[in-house]
Design a protein around this motif. Structure first.
Motif, PDB file in Angstrom:
ATOM      1  N   ILE A 103      15.709  -4.899 -46.346  1.00 49.97           N
ATOM      2  CA  ILE A 103      16.384  -3.604 -46.294  1.00 49.97           C
ATOM      3  C   ILE A 103      16.593  -3.073 -47.711  1.00 49.97           C
ATOM      4  CG2 ILE A 103      18.565  -2.451 -45.698  1.00 49.97           C
ATOM      5  CD1 ILE A 103      18.679  -4.400 -43.266  1.00 49.97           C
ATOM      6  N   ALA A 104      16.901  -3.981 -48.635  1.00 55.14           N
ATOM      7  CA  ALA A 104      17.072  -3.572 -50.034  1.00 55.14           C
ATOM      8  C   ALA A 104      15.763  -3.048 -50.616  1.00 55.14           C
ATOM      9  CB  ALA A 104      17.579  -4.744 -50.861  1.00 55.14           C
ATOM     10  N   VAL A 105      14.644  -3.674 -50.255  1.00 52.92           N
ATOM     11  CA  VAL A 105      13.334  -3.224 -50.731  1.00 52.92           C
ATOM     12  C   VAL A 105      13.041  -1.819 -50.219  1.00 52.92           C
ATOM     13  CG1 VAL A 105      10.848  -3.596 -50.494  1.00 52.92           C
ATOM     14  CG2 VAL A 105      12.340  -5.516 -50.999  1.00 52.92           C
ATOM     15  N   ILE A 106      13.244  -1.612 -48.914  1.00 57.88           N
ATOM     16  CA  ILE A 106      12.997  -0.285 -48.329  1.00 57.88           C
ATOM     17  C   ILE A 106      13.883   0.756 -49.002  1.00 57.88           C
ATOM     18  CG2 ILE A 106      13.118   1.079 -46.209  1.00 57.88           C
ATOM     19  CD1 ILE A 106      12.582  -1.518 -44.663  1.00 57.88           C
ATOM     20  N   HIS A 107      15.151   0.394 -49.227  1.00 56.45           N
ATOM     21  CA  HIS A 107      16.085   1.324 -49.876  1.00 56.45           C
ATOM     22  C   HIS A 107      15.635   1.653 -51.287  1.00 56.45           C
ATOM     23  CE1 HIS A 107      19.717   2.659 -51.959  1.00 56.45           C
ATOM     24  NE2 HIS A 107      20.152   3.053 -50.779  1.00 56.45           N
ATOM     25  N   LYS A 108      15.277   0.644 -52.038  1.00 54.43           N
ATOM     26  CA  LYS A 108      14.898   0.843 -53.442  1.00 54.43           C
ATOM     27  C   LYS A 108      13.679   1.767 -53.556  1.00 54.43           C
ATOM     28  CE  LYS A 108      13.516  -1.653 -57.644  1.00 54.43           C
ATOM     29  NZ  LYS A 108      14.465  -0.944 -58.500  1.00 54.43           N
ATOM     30  N   ILE A 109      12.666   1.514 -52.712  1.00 53.14           N
ATOM     31  CA  ILE A 109      11.423   2.265 -52.818  1.00 53.14           C
ATOM     32  C   ILE A 109      11.565   3.673 -52.231  1.00 53.14           C
ATOM     33  CG2 ILE A 109       9.013   2.359 -52.070  1.00 53.14           C
ATOM     34  CD1 ILE A 109       8.943  -0.694 -52.241  1.00 53.14           C
ATOM     35  N   LEU A 110      12.148   3.789 -51.038  1.00 51.52           N
ATOM     36  CA  LEU A 110      12.152   5.078 -50.345  1.00 51.52           C
ATOM     37  C   LEU A 110      13.314   5.981 -50.737  1.00 51.52           C
ATOM     38  CD1 LEU A 110      11.070   4.085 -46.725  1.00 51.52           C
ATOM     39  CD2 LEU A 110       9.667   4.632 -48.706  1.00 51.52           C
ATOM     40  N   VAL A 111      14.482   5.395 -51.029  1.00 48.51           N
ATOM     41  CA  VAL A 111      15.653   6.204 -51.388  1.00 48.51           C
ATOM     42  C   VAL A 111      15.710   6.428 -52.897  1.00 48.51           C
ATOM     43  CG1 VAL A 111      18.175   6.377 -51.315  1.00 48.51           C
ATOM     44  CG2 VAL A 111      16.943   5.360 -49.385  1.00 48.51           C
ATOM     45  N   GLU A 112      15.648   5.340 -53.661  1.00 47.13           N
ATOM     46  CA  GLU A 112      15.857   5.440 -55.106  1.00 47.13           C
ATOM     47  C   GLU A 112      14.626   5.950 -55.849  1.00 47.13           C
ATOM     48  OE1 GLU A 112      17.377   1.768 -56.668  1.00 47.13           O
ATOM     49  OE2 GLU A 112      18.784   1.511 -55.019  1.00 47.13           O
ATOM     50  N   GLU A 113      13.446   5.404 -55.537  1.00 45.21           N
ATOM     51  CA  GLU A 113      12.252   5.747 -56.302  1.00 45.21           C
ATOM     52  C   GLU A 113      11.560   7.003 -55.774  1.00 45.21           C
ATOM     53  OE1 GLU A 113       9.599   2.462 -56.684  1.00 45.21           O
ATOM     54  OE2 GLU A 113      11.154   1.076 -57.383  1.00 45.21           O
ATOM     55  N   LYS A 114      11.185   6.969 -54.499  1.00 45.71           N
ATOM     56  CA  LYS A 114      10.402   8.067 -53.933  1.00 45.71           C
ATOM     57  C   LYS A 114      11.250   9.272 -53.534  1.00 45.71           C
ATOM     58  CE  LYS A 114       6.308   6.312 -54.190  1.00 45.71           C
ATOM     59  NZ  LYS A 114       5.242   6.977 -54.989  1.00 45.71           N
ATOM     60  N   LYS A 115      12.532   9.019 -53.284  1.00 44.38           N
ATOM     61  CA  LYS A 115      13.443  10.085 -52.815  1.00 44.38           C
ATOM     62  C   LYS A 115      12.885  10.778 -51.566  1.00 44.38           C
ATOM     63  CE  LYS A 115      15.818  10.961 -57.174  1.00 44.38           C
ATOM     64  NZ  LYS A 115      17.023  10.265 -56.701  1.00 44.38           N
ATOM     65  N   TRP A 116      12.429   9.962 -50.634  1.00 45.80           N
ATOM     66  CA  TRP A 116      11.938  10.496 -49.375  1.00 45.80           C
ATOM     67  C   TRP A 116      13.070  10.667 -48.361  1.00 45.80           C
ATOM     68  CZ3 TRP A 116       6.827   7.312 -48.352  1.00 45.80           C
ATOM     69  CH2 TRP A 116       5.837   7.779 -49.227  1.00 45.80           C
ATOM     70  N   ILE A 117      14.112   9.853 -48.470  1.00 44.90           N
ATOM     71  CA  ILE A 117      15.188   9.884 -47.492  1.00 44.90           C
ATOM     72  C   ILE A 117      16.512   9.652 -48.206  1.00 44.90           C
ATOM     73  CG2 ILE A 117      14.851   7.428 -46.948  1.00 44.90           C
ATOM     74  CD1 ILE A 117      15.709   8.085 -44.045  1.00 44.90           C
ATOM     75  N   SER A 118      17.535  10.405 -47.847  1.00 44.01           N
ATOM     76  CA  SER A 118      18.823  10.306 -48.529  1.00 44.01           C
ATOM     77  C   SER A 118      19.609   9.092 -48.046  1.00 44.01           C
ATOM     78  CB  SER A 118      19.646  11.571 -48.284  1.00 44.01           C
ATOM     79  OG  SER A 118      20.078  11.616 -46.929  1.00 44.01           O
ATOM     80  N   GLU A 119      20.676   8.795 -48.777  1.00 43.71           N
ATOM     81  CA  GLU A 119      21.538   7.659 -48.430  1.00 43.71           C
ATOM     82  C   GLU A 119      22.089   7.807 -47.008  1.00 43.71           C
ATOM     83  OE1 GLU A 119      22.558   4.144 -49.266  1.00 43.71           O
ATOM     84  OE2 GLU A 119      22.200   5.272 -51.097  1.00 43.71           O
ATOM     85  N   ASN A 120      22.617   8.979 -46.686  1.00 38.89           N
ATOM     86  CA  ASN A 120      23.212   9.184 -45.371  1.00 38.89           C
ATOM     87  C   ASN A 120      22.188   9.038 -44.249  1.00 38.89           C
ATOM     88  OD1 ASN A 120      25.835   9.599 -46.185  1.00 38.89           O
ATOM     89  ND2 ASN A 120      25.587  11.805 -46.424  1.00 38.89           N
TER      90      ASN A 120
END
Length: 449
Positions: free
Chosen positions: A30-47
């Motif tokens: 889950i941390a990997v998905i968060h790091k790549i998609l939320v933090e790096e790619k900015k495809w999906i927001s935190e909420n």
């Protein structure tokens, strides 16, 4: 607002990257998905990420794989979800198939043991990082922190089943949202995006579509048919009195009872596989768990090893190795087809109701509880990685896991500290961190063992 579209080709490359980085069990994944998609790619927001995660945590099966499938569906609907979900499983399937063949044929291979020895401490560092990162983002206030702590105590010390924790957390969030909205309404729905959230592609471009009952029924029929197809073919071809039908039926059942992740069902699988069916010998389940913990992909992929060894031992007229390979495919199919059923059926409704305050406050409560559950997995993994023996005792209804300090694995601790240093301090990527740990493990194994 992001104007650039996310192409299917670009998403495919990212899902491959997510898949090969998916070490560390659900917390790390889950941390990997968060790091790549939320933090790096900015495809999906935190909420939006937490909203999807909440739903996946409610489902039986591997939540990280289902989360990837959900986000893939958000990006490119069915084909996006299929690609994200399949790619998430594929590296682990290939890895465990190779290791199962080596295990069955050669069992004691020094280099394999050395690789396993080195990877585990790195995975521990990644899991710790996941707990810290997810906790910081999900626990918005003291009420959420308290709910996470209570969830941890309930599951770790009192062994409360995860579904009960989810129900209580959801009800608490629902009631709390009516009595104390500012503390429970921490994950916003559509129509309430902040300027920061507008910087994310899915939040800016993907709008919920009203679900169709007809389409839902078609989806349910399709995936139920796919789920049952191999069992029907086996029954028609060779009957029901064979290892393949037994494994297909058994793992179809376990696919719908794995609430709370793989750990919650491992004891049940081990008992059935060893004592009732004789597919595994005593102790082999731990070897399979070691494979699943130290290869990319969902931890529940350990069922593939169980299926392989069962078919290898009870191959009948088939070549044992071929029987094991066929069983690996069958078990993986019956385990993961339900995941796509749950996501493609439920996600449209979850997205459509995302702005509903009652649902949102209930899911906010579940989010906090999920942090406690992830922490439970992290502590469990740490104890069993760093100590050779962990004693379990019970008093006054409380479960205690007490490590024997004399069995502390100093080399694993040292490698874990090295992994933590390069991961947290030097900020190295996950694969580089794992590679460093593997090299350390190989050097120690062949130098001192």
């Amino acid at each position: 607002m992001i104007d650039k579209q996310v192409s299917f080709k670009e998403a495919f490359k990212v899902w491959v990257r997510v898949a090969i980085h998916s070490f560390g069990g659900p917390a790390g994944q889950i941390a990997v998905i968060h790091k790549i998609l939320v933090e790096e790619k900015k495809w999906i927001s935190e909420n939006r990420f937490l909203h999807a995660l909440n739903y996946c945590m409610l489902l039986p099966g591997p939540e990280a794989q289902q989360l990837a499938t959900y986000i893939g569906w958000l990006l490119h609907r069915s084909k996006g979800g299929l690609v994200a979900g399949i790619l998430f499983v594929l590296p682990g399937f290939i890895s465990i198939l190779i290791l199962s063949i080596l295990y069955a044929a050669y069992r004691d291979i020094g280099i394999v043991e050395a690789i396993f020895f080195g990877i585990k401490p790195a995975v521990l560092a990644i899991v710790i990082g996941a707990v810290i990162k997810i906790g910081k983002r999900a626990l918005k206030n003291e009420v959420m922190v308290t709910m996470a702590a209570l969830a941890f105590v309930a599951i770790f010390f009192f062994q409360v089943d995860f579904p009960y924790i989810v129900v209580v957390a959801g009800l608490t969030g629902f009631i709390g949202g009516k009595l104390w909205e500012e503390k429970f309404y921490v994950i916003k729905g559509h129509g309430e995006k902040s300027e920061e959230e507008s910087a994310y592609f899915i939040d800016s471009h993907i709008r919920p579509v009203k679900p169709s009952l007809v389409k839902t029924l078609k989806t349910v029929f399709l995936f139920f048919s796919l789920w049952a197809l191999p069992l029907v073919l086996i029954a028609l071809w060779v009957g029901v009195e064979n290892i393949f039908f037994s494994e297909g039926l058994f793992f179809s059942k376990t696919a719908v009872v794995t609430f709370g992740g793989a750990y919650s069902v491992l004891a049940y699988i081990a008992q059935k596989a060893v004592e009732d069916y004789g597919w595994l010998k005593s102790g082999e389940m731990l070897d399979g768990l070691g494979m699943a913990e130290t290869t990319p992909g969902p931890l529940i992929q350990v069922v593939q090893f169980v299926g392989f060894m069962g078919a290898y031992r009870f191959a009948g007229s088939l070549d044992p190795m071929m029987a094991g390979i066929l069983a690996s495919i069958l078990v993986t199919w019956t385990t993961f087809i339900p995941c796509f059923l749950f996501i493609f059926t439920g996600a449209p409704y979850i997205e459509y109701l995302r702005g509903n305050k009652n649902l949102t406050t209930a899911l906010s409560g579940i989010t906090a509880a999920v942090v406690g559950v992830v922490l439970n997995l992290g502590v469990w993994f740490a104890l069993h990685t760093l100590f050779g023996k962990v004693n379990e005792s019970h008093s006054l209804g409380i479960r205690w896991l007490i490590p024997e300090w004399a069995t502390i694995d100093v080399p694993s601790l040292v490698i874990g500290l090295i992994a933590a240093f390069v991961y947290f301090i030097l900020k190295w990527e996950m694969l580089k961190t794992i590679l460093v740990s593997v090299i350390c493990g190989i050097l120690y194994y062949f130098t001192f063992l």
